[in-house]
Design a protein around this motif. Structure first.
Motif, PDB file in Angstrom:
ATOM      1  N   LYS A 170     -11.074 -28.330   4.957  1.00  0.00           N
ATOM      2  CA  LYS A 170      -9.931 -28.186   4.059  1.00  0.00           C
ATOM      3  C   LYS A 170      -9.007 -29.406   4.151  1.00  0.00           C
ATOM      4  N   LEU A 171      -8.850 -29.943   5.364  1.00  0.00           N
ATOM      5  CA  LEU A 171      -8.006 -31.126   5.540  1.00  0.00           C
ATOM      6  C   LEU A 171      -8.590 -32.356   4.849  1.00  0.00           C
ATOM      7  N   TRP A 172      -9.907 -32.503   4.920  1.00  0.00           N
ATOM      8  CA  TRP A 172     -10.528 -33.635   4.230  1.00  0.00           C
ATOM      9  C   TRP A 172     -10.424 -33.469   2.726  1.00  0.00           C
ATOM     10  N   LEU A 173     -10.548 -32.259   2.241  1.00  0.00           N
ATOM     11  CA  LEU A 173     -10.380 -32.005   0.808  1.00  0.00           C
ATOM     12  C   LEU A 173      -8.942 -32.281   0.374  1.00  0.00           C
ATOM     13  N   LEU A 174      -7.978 -31.828   1.167  1.00  0.00           N
ATOM     14  CA  LEU A 174      -6.572 -32.136   0.890  1.00  0.00           C
ATOM     15  C   LEU A 174      -6.338 -33.646   0.898  1.00  0.00           C
ATOM     16  N   SER A 175      -6.941 -34.331   1.852  1.00  0.00           N
ATOM     17  CA  SER A 175      -6.793 -35.789   1.940  1.00  0.00           C
ATOM     18  C   SER A 175      -7.347 -36.475   0.702  1.00  0.00           C
ATOM     19  N   LEU A 176      -8.480 -36.000   0.216  1.00  0.00           N
ATOM     20  CA  LEU A 176      -9.085 -36.571  -0.990  1.00  0.00           C
ATOM     21  C   LEU A 176      -8.162 -36.400  -2.196  1.00  0.00           C
ATOM     22  N   VAL A 177      -7.690 -35.191  -2.387  1.00  0.00           N
ATOM     23  CA  VAL A 177      -6.822 -34.908  -3.539  1.00  0.00           C
ATOM     24  C   VAL A 177      -5.513 -35.681  -3.437  1.00  0.00           C
ATOM     25  N   ILE A 178      -4.907 -35.659  -2.266  1.00  0.00           N
ATOM     26  CA  ILE A 178      -3.618 -36.325  -2.083  1.00  0.00           C
ATOM     27  C   ILE A 178      -3.755 -37.836  -2.211  1.00  0.00           C
ATOM     28  N   ALA A 179      -4.792 -38.406  -1.623  1.00  0.00           N
ATOM     29  CA  ALA A 179      -4.989 -39.858  -1.727  1.00  0.00           C
ATOM     30  C   ALA A 179      -5.160 -40.277  -3.185  1.00  0.00           C
ATOM     31  N   PHE A 180      -5.926 -39.502  -3.932  1.00  0.00           N
ATOM     32  CA  PHE A 180      -6.127 -39.842  -5.338  1.00  0.00           C
ATOM     33  C   PHE A 180      -4.829 -39.713  -6.134  1.00  0.00           C
ATOM     34  N   ILE A 181      -4.109 -38.617  -5.942  1.00  0.00           N
ATOM     35  CA  ILE A 181      -2.878 -38.389  -6.700  1.00  0.00           C
ATOM     36  C   ILE A 181      -1.823 -39.446  -6.375  1.00  0.00           C
ATOM     37  N   VAL A 182      -1.620 -39.737  -5.097  1.00  0.00           N
ATOM     38  CA  VAL A 182      -0.606 -40.728  -4.713  1.00  0.00           C
ATOM     39  C   VAL A 182      -0.992 -42.111  -5.228  1.00  0.00           C
ATOM     40  N   THR A 183      -2.249 -42.488  -5.088  1.00  0.00           N
ATOM     41  CA  THR A 183      -2.690 -43.797  -5.567  1.00  0.00           C
ATOM     42  C   THR A 183      -2.578 -43.890  -7.076  1.00  0.00           C
ATOM     43  N   LEU A 184      -2.982 -42.843  -7.767  1.00  0.00           N
ATOM     44  CA  LEU A 184      -2.905 -42.834  -9.230  1.00  0.00           C
ATOM     45  C   LEU A 184      -1.455 -42.899  -9.708  1.00  0.00           C
ATOM     46  N   TYR A 185      -0.594 -42.064  -9.144  1.00  0.00           N
ATOM     47  CA  TYR A 185       0.801 -42.058  -9.573  1.00  0.00           C
ATOM     48  C   TYR A 185       1.492 -43.382  -9.258  1.00  0.00           C
ATOM     49  N   SER A 186       1.332 -43.857  -8.013  1.00  0.00           N
ATOM     50  CA  SER A 186       2.048 -45.072  -7.629  1.00  0.00           C
ATOM     51  C   SER A 186       1.548 -46.291  -8.391  1.00  0.00           C
TER      52      SER A 186
END
Length: 155
Positions: free
Chosen positions: A74-90
């Motif tokens: 679950k942590l790796w899945l959260l990391s994947l989603v969060i990394a993509f969202i933060v990189t995309l938004y920023s």
């Protein structure tokens, strides 16, 4: 009341982490480019990262607060989603917003190319950003819940 305190803790942690991450990114980038021209670098980059980091870590705080234990998968899945969202938004909205705030307009930025290429970069950089996000989430969990919960399954 305690949940609000935890959410505030996540918001502050995310904002501070965004400042540190941006500073280190700018410092390494300037060194790689041949020298440090400004200790703080470009201010639009700080603006583009503070919002997603603060929001994401506030949401993570609420998520972790409601869970007794989170699996590694679950942590790796959260990391994947969060990394993509933060990189995309920023890289897209954050960069355009930061440019607008710093320079008073978006005449100096190619909006269409920024939206297209930074979306591609968000996908391409996932092998780098996901492990970094996983480390930051682990540090955050340890920092936020070290006194709240005795056992931690994240490390």
């Amino acid at each position: 009341m305690i949940k609000k305190l935890f959410l505030l803790k996540g918001l502050i942690f995310g904002a501070v982490l965004a400042l540190i991450t941006t500073f280190l990114f700018m410092l390494f980038g300037q060194i790689a480019a041949g020298g440090i021209t400004s200790l703080w670098g470009e201010s639009w980059l700080y603006i583009s990262l503070i919002i997603p980091f603060a929001v994401v870590f506030m949401l993570l705080e609420g998520y972790f607060y409601n869970r007794n234990e989170v699996s590694n998968k679950k942590l790796w899945l959260l990391s994947l989603v969060i990394a993509f969202i933060v990189t995309l938004y920023s890289g897209t909205i954050g960069a355009i917003l930061g440019e607008y705030i710093v320079h008073g307009g978006i005449e100096t930025i190619n909006v269409e190319s920024t939206l297209i290429w930074d979306t591609i970069y968000a996908f391409v950089l996932l092998p780098v950003t996901v492990p970094c996000a996983r480390i930051l989430i682990g540090v955050f969990y340890h920092f936020a819940f070290r006194s709240y919960r005795k056992k931690s399954s994240l490390w």
